[in-house]
Design an enzyme around this catalytic site. Structure first.
Site, PDB file in Angstrom:
ATOM      1  N   SER A  67     106.468   6.767 -77.857  1.00  0.00           N
ATOM      2  CA  SER A  67     107.046   5.442 -77.674  1.00  0.00           C
ATOM      3  C   SER A  67     106.149   4.471 -78.839  1.00  0.00           C
ATOM      4  O   SER A  67     106.991   3.428 -78.835  1.00  0.00           O
ATOM      5  CB  SER A  67     106.710   4.833 -76.195  1.00  0.00           C
ATOM      6  OG  SER A  67     105.455   4.908 -76.034  1.00  0.00           O
TER       7      SER A  67
ATOM      8  N   SER B   8     103.003   9.729 -77.138  1.00  0.00           N
ATOM      9  CA  SER B   8     103.508   8.580 -77.730  1.00  0.00           C
ATOM     10  C   SER B   8     102.551   8.093 -79.006  1.00  0.00           C
ATOM     11  O   SER B   8     103.207   6.895 -79.686  1.00  0.00           O
ATOM     12  CB  SER B   8     103.655   7.437 -76.865  1.00  0.00           C
ATOM     13  OG  SER B   8     104.728   7.526 -76.298  1.00  0.00           O
TER      14      SER B   8
ATOM     15  N   LYS C 184     100.524  -2.308 -80.431  1.00  0.00           N
ATOM     16  CA  LYS C 184     101.965  -2.160 -79.541  1.00  0.00           C
ATOM     17  C   LYS C 184     102.046  -2.993 -78.718  1.00  0.00           C
ATOM     18  O   LYS C 184     100.983  -3.397 -77.868  1.00  0.00           O
ATOM     19  CB  LYS C 184     101.630  -0.695 -79.189  1.00  0.00           C
ATOM     20  CG  LYS C 184     102.563  -0.006 -78.430  1.00  0.00           C
ATOM     21  CD  LYS C 184     102.429   1.474 -77.914  1.00  0.00           C
ATOM     22  CE  LYS C 184     103.406   1.910 -77.230  1.00  0.00           C
ATOM     23  NZ  LYS C 184     103.387   3.417 -76.674  1.00  0.00           N
TER      24      LYS C 184
END
Ligand code: GLN
Length: 480
Positions: free
Chosen positions: A150, A174, A75
């Site tokens: 996210s 997330s 990420k």
């Protein structure tokens, strides 16, 4: 045989037996990215050359048997030297970290192959990966829908087989919410189990890094690589990491399962309720004792989170002033104007909303009424979980109230967007571990089941999740 379908366990065996090379495995994922990522848009940056060079290097040596040689997606709010860390924000565009995150150091030692950095909601604020300055990621199950957020890029990359496994971060859901929307496994570990060193801070008392994988065993393997004490993160736990891969006794007849009624609302999607109910029946058939229970304070978890998380964010994000990192507005008459213009031009709308909410909640005269009160409610939530875990080994709920929603459906209504995390946020406030596993399909969209355990209960989560995974036999993959 399409080797991108291998689990981590399979791939490691094949590499060890020299049936496939690390380079072959890496190339097959890079080809897959070429083939599908213009539709999925999971990646912000792909490092094909670096990944190949690393693969060649590993092919020439003895590869670590615990997950070595496997292509991983990271990420883009985690520092990896050699690649920018953008947080999907204009304000960090072109920011290049000068140090590796602790998890990256661990992965390097574990012989990982870094394939690229994945898309996210700007600074990890969001539930749909639509708040990215690079544009949205699309759900591999239905390109018209969001992958969740996210960590939507990481979850979509795994579902679309663009990486073997991935790293995400979870502040209020997330990792688990996108895992649920994309039909993969997502784990938020106990707060402090994985070091936050090198993770760009959103809300420091809630942030936690964790694995997004195809299977439960892969999750256990990746956690065992990244977990561990790190003195550079003052909240890192000094705890001896158990062997998460030890084959646990699969007998569930002593298992006590609580179903928090607050997380089983009538208003949830019918398809979600049906799949989750089936999974619970499987546990019951296996001898687990299932009981409804109430954790009354978690009704306030969402409101509490939306005071505490923005408050911490407003403080953490004050460092982006246009001087030290990334975007700077030129053309200003004085330094105050430069700060203002850099921040208003560099941050997206949702990030600004959080900064304003947080600054308000912390301001003189309001601090006690908002932030102080939220901290008290957080303590009540922690106490409620403590008492629940004195009765139950695990708590189970849907991961999300709905399956993946359509792009644009919630962008103009922040409250509706925030409500997608209603089932995941309580675990962050309490610091407990929670996993989401796919438990079925509803209208060809995956449904996630959440299992929560007490602090350090990861081994219990893996045991229960694995049993369910075997029985449910979720093997569907999206057609792209
Ligand atoms: N969706 C939640 C938020 O917007 C949680 C985000 C996260 O876990 N990083 O704050």
């Amino acid at each position: 045989m399409d080797i991108t379908k291998f689990s981590a366990g399979d791939a490691v065996k094949q590499i060890k037996n020299k049936e496939i090379s690390v380079l072959e495995l890496t190339d097959s994922y890079l080809n897959r990215i070429k083939e599908v990522d213009d539709r999925v848009k999971a990646f912000i940056q792909v490092d094909a050359e670096g990944a190949r060079a690393r693969a060649r290097e590993l092919d020439g040596s003895t590869v670590n048997e615990l997950g070595g040689g496997l292509p991983i997606a990271i990420k883009d709010n985690i520092n990896l030297i050699g690649a920018p860390t953008t947080c999907a924000s204009k304000i960090l565009k072109n920011y290049r970290p000068v140090y590796n995150a602790h998890v990256i150091e661990k992965l390097i030692r574990g012989d990982a192959v870094f394939i690229g950095k994945t898309n996210l909601d700007e600074f990890a604020m969001g539930s749909s990966t639509e708040n990215s300055s690079f544009g949205p990621t699309h759900n591999p199950w239905d390109i018209e829908r969001v992958p969740g957020g996210s960590s939507g890029g990481s979850a979509a990359a795994i579902a679309a087989r663009e990486a073997l496994w991935a790293i995400g971060s979870d502040t209020g859901g997330s990792i688990r919410q996108p895992a649920a929307f994309c039909g993969v496994v997502g784990l938020k570990p106990t707060y402090g189990l994985v070091s936050r060193y090198g993770l760009v801070a959103f809300a420091s008392s809630l942030d936690q890094i964790g694995p997004i994988t195809k299977t439960v065993d892969d999750s256990a393997l990746l956690l065992s690589i990244i977990a561990g004490h790190d003195r550079r993160d003052s909240t890192s736990l000094d705890y001896e990491i158990p062997d998460y891969l030890a084959n646990p006794n699969s007998n569930l007849s002593d298992l006590k399962v609580g179903l928090p009624i607050e997380l089983f609302s009538e208003s949830f999607d019918e398809g979600v309720k049906v799949s989750v109910k089936k999974a619970i029946e499987i546990l019951e058939k296996k001898g687990a004792k299932i009981e409804e229970t109430s954790l009354s304070s978690i009704e306030y978890a969402l409101s509490t989170y939306y005071i505490i998380a923005p408050a911490e964010a407003s403080s953490n994000l004050s460092r982006y002033d246009g001087v030290r990192y990334g975007f700077r507005s030129n053309d200003n008459s004085d330094i105050i104007e430069m700060y203002k213009d850099s921040r208003s031009g560099g941050f997206g709308q949702e990030v600004k909303r959080r900064i304003m909410l947080g600054t308000y909640a912390l301001s003189a005269g309001y601090y006690d009424a908002y932030y102080g009160k939220a901290q008290k409610v957080r303590t009540m939530i922690i106490e409620d979980f403590k008492s629940a875990f004195s009765k139950y080994d695990v708590l189970i709920s849907p991961t999300t109230p709905t399956t993946a929603f359509k792009k644009g459906e919630k962008t103009s209504d922040p409250l509706q967007m925030y409500l997608s995390d209603i089932c995941t946020i309580p675990a962050n406030l309490a610091g407990i571990p929670a996993i989401s596993i796919p438990c079925g399909l509803s209208d060809n969209l995956p449904v996630g089941l959440q299992i929560m355990a007490d602090h350090y209960g990861e081994a219990t989560l893996f045991k229960v999740a694995k049993e369910l995974e075997e029985e449910i036999g979720f093997s569907d993959i999206p057609e792209l």
